[in-house]
Design a protein around this motif. Structure first.
Motif, short mmCIF file in Angstrom:
data_model
loop_
_atom_site.label_atom_id
_atom_site.label_comp_id
_atom_site.label_asym_id
_atom_site.label_seq_id
_atom_site.Cartn_x
_atom_site.Cartn_y
_atom_site.Cartn_z
N ARG A 1 0.90 -1.18 -0.28
CA ARG A 1 -0.09 -0.06 -0.12
C ARG A 1 0.72 1.25 0.11
O ARG A 1 0.40 2.49 -0.66
N LEU A 2 2.02 1.30 0.72
CA LEU A 2 2.78 2.60 0.62
C LEU A 2 3.42 2.69 -0.68
O LEU A 2 3.58 3.76 -0.95
N LYS A 3 3.99 1.47 -1.24
CA LYS A 3 4.41 1.72 -2.68
C LYS A 3 3.71 2.16 -3.54
O LYS A 3 4.17 2.25 -4.78
N GLN A 4 2.52 2.28 -3.43
CA GLN A 4 1.59 2.97 -4.37
C GLN A 4 1.82 4.51 -4.56
O GLN A 4 1.51 5.21 -5.71
N PHE A 5 2.54 5.03 -3.63
CA PHE A 5 3.20 6.37 -3.60
C PHE A 5 4.40 6.30 -4.60
O PHE A 5 5.35 5.59 -4.24
N ARG A 6 4.41 6.81 -5.67
CA ARG A 6 5.52 6.74 -6.30
C ARG A 6 6.93 7.53 -5.94
O ARG A 6 8.01 6.75 -6.10
N ARG A 7 6.68 8.12 -5.09
CA ARG A 7 7.73 8.78 -4.43
C ARG A 7 8.58 7.98 -3.64
O ARG A 7 9.73 7.72 -3.21
N ILE A 8 7.76 6.97 -2.86
CA ILE A 8 8.14 6.01 -1.99
C ILE A 8 8.82 5.06 -2.92
O ILE A 8 9.95 4.32 -2.50
N ALA A 9 8.03 4.28 -3.74
CA ALA A 9 8.62 3.12 -4.69
C ALA A 9 9.88 3.41 -5.17
O ALA A 9 10.62 2.61 -5.32
N THR B 1 16.37 12.42 -1.73
CA THR B 1 17.94 12.32 -1.76
C THR B 1 18.23 11.98 -0.14
O THR B 1 19.42 11.33 -0.11
N THR B 2 17.83 12.62 0.70
CA THR B 2 18.28 12.29 1.97
C THR B 2 17.31 11.24 2.83
O THR B 2 16.12 11.11 2.51
N ALA B 3 17.83 10.68 3.85
CA ALA B 3 17.08 9.69 4.76
C ALA B 3 16.08 10.17 5.55
O ALA B 3 14.99 9.89 5.51
N ILE B 4 15.96 11.49 5.76
CA ILE B 4 15.38 12.44 6.75
C ILE B 4 13.99 12.84 5.86
O ILE B 4 12.99 12.59 6.30
N SER B 5 14.08 13.11 4.80
CA SER B 5 12.94 13.65 3.92
C SER B 5 12.25 12.45 3.54
O SER B 5 11.02 12.41 3.30
N PHE B 6 12.95 11.06 3.01
CA PHE B 6 12.27 9.98 2.65
C PHE B 6 11.43 9.56 4.02
O PHE B 6 10.33 9.11 3.72
N MET B 7 11.85 9.54 4.96
CA MET B 7 11.15 9.15 6.36
C MET B 7 10.03 10.14 6.62
O MET B 7 8.84 9.63 6.92
N GLU B 8 10.19 11.30 6.53
CA GLU B 8 9.23 12.27 6.48
C GLU B 8 8.23 12.05 5.51
O GLU B 8 6.91 11.97 5.88
N PHE B 9 8.20 11.84 4.38
CA PHE B 9 7.18 11.69 3.39
C PHE B 9 6.60 10.07 3.75
O PHE B 9 5.41 9.95 3.49
N LEU B 10 7.32 9.18 4.27
CA LEU B 10 6.88 7.89 4.54
C LEU B 10 5.91 7.96 5.73
O LEU B 10 4.83 7.36 5.63
N CYS B 11 6.16 8.81 6.68
CA CYS B 11 5.21 9.14 7.74
C CYS B 11 3.97 9.90 7.35
O CYS B 11 2.99 9.45 7.50
N LEU B 12 4.24 10.80 6.05
CA LEU B 12 2.88 11.37 5.88
C LEU B 12 2.12 10.57 4.93
O LEU B 12 0.80 10.53 5.01
N ALA B 13 2.61 9.47 4.18
CA ALA B 13 1.69 8.82 3.29
C ALA B 13 1.21 7.51 4.40
O ALA B 13 -0.04 7.14 4.38
N ALA B 14 1.78 7.35 5.44
CA ALA B 14 1.16 6.35 6.39
C ALA B 14 0.00 7.02 7.09
O ALA B 14 -1.01 6.45 7.07
#
Length: 59
Positions: A21-29, A34-47
């Motif tokens: 379900r999370l990989k339906q967001f293209r940005r996560i898939a 570029t940074t781990a922090i921004s990736f984790m932030e968007f992962l939290c928003l998607a969740a």
């Protein structure tokens, strides 16, 4: 008879469905960030976007 831990299988299945379900967001898939922090932030928003409807009364 094959021994199987059905509880472990059930939990693993839940985790796999969550990642799908999370990989339906293209940005996560594609790991667009570029940074781990921004990736984790968007992962939290998607969740939150996925799980919020289950906690909010829609009536």
């Amino acid at each position: 008879m094959i021994k199987c831990n059905f509880n472990a299988y059930r939990q693993r299945n839940r985790i796999e469905r969550m990642f799908n379900r999370l990989k339906q967001f293209r940005r996560i898939a594609t790991r667009y960030d570029t940074t781990a922090i921004s990736f984790m932030e968007f992962l939290c928003l998607a969740a939150v976007k996925l799980w919020l409807p289950t906690f909010v009364n829609t009536a």
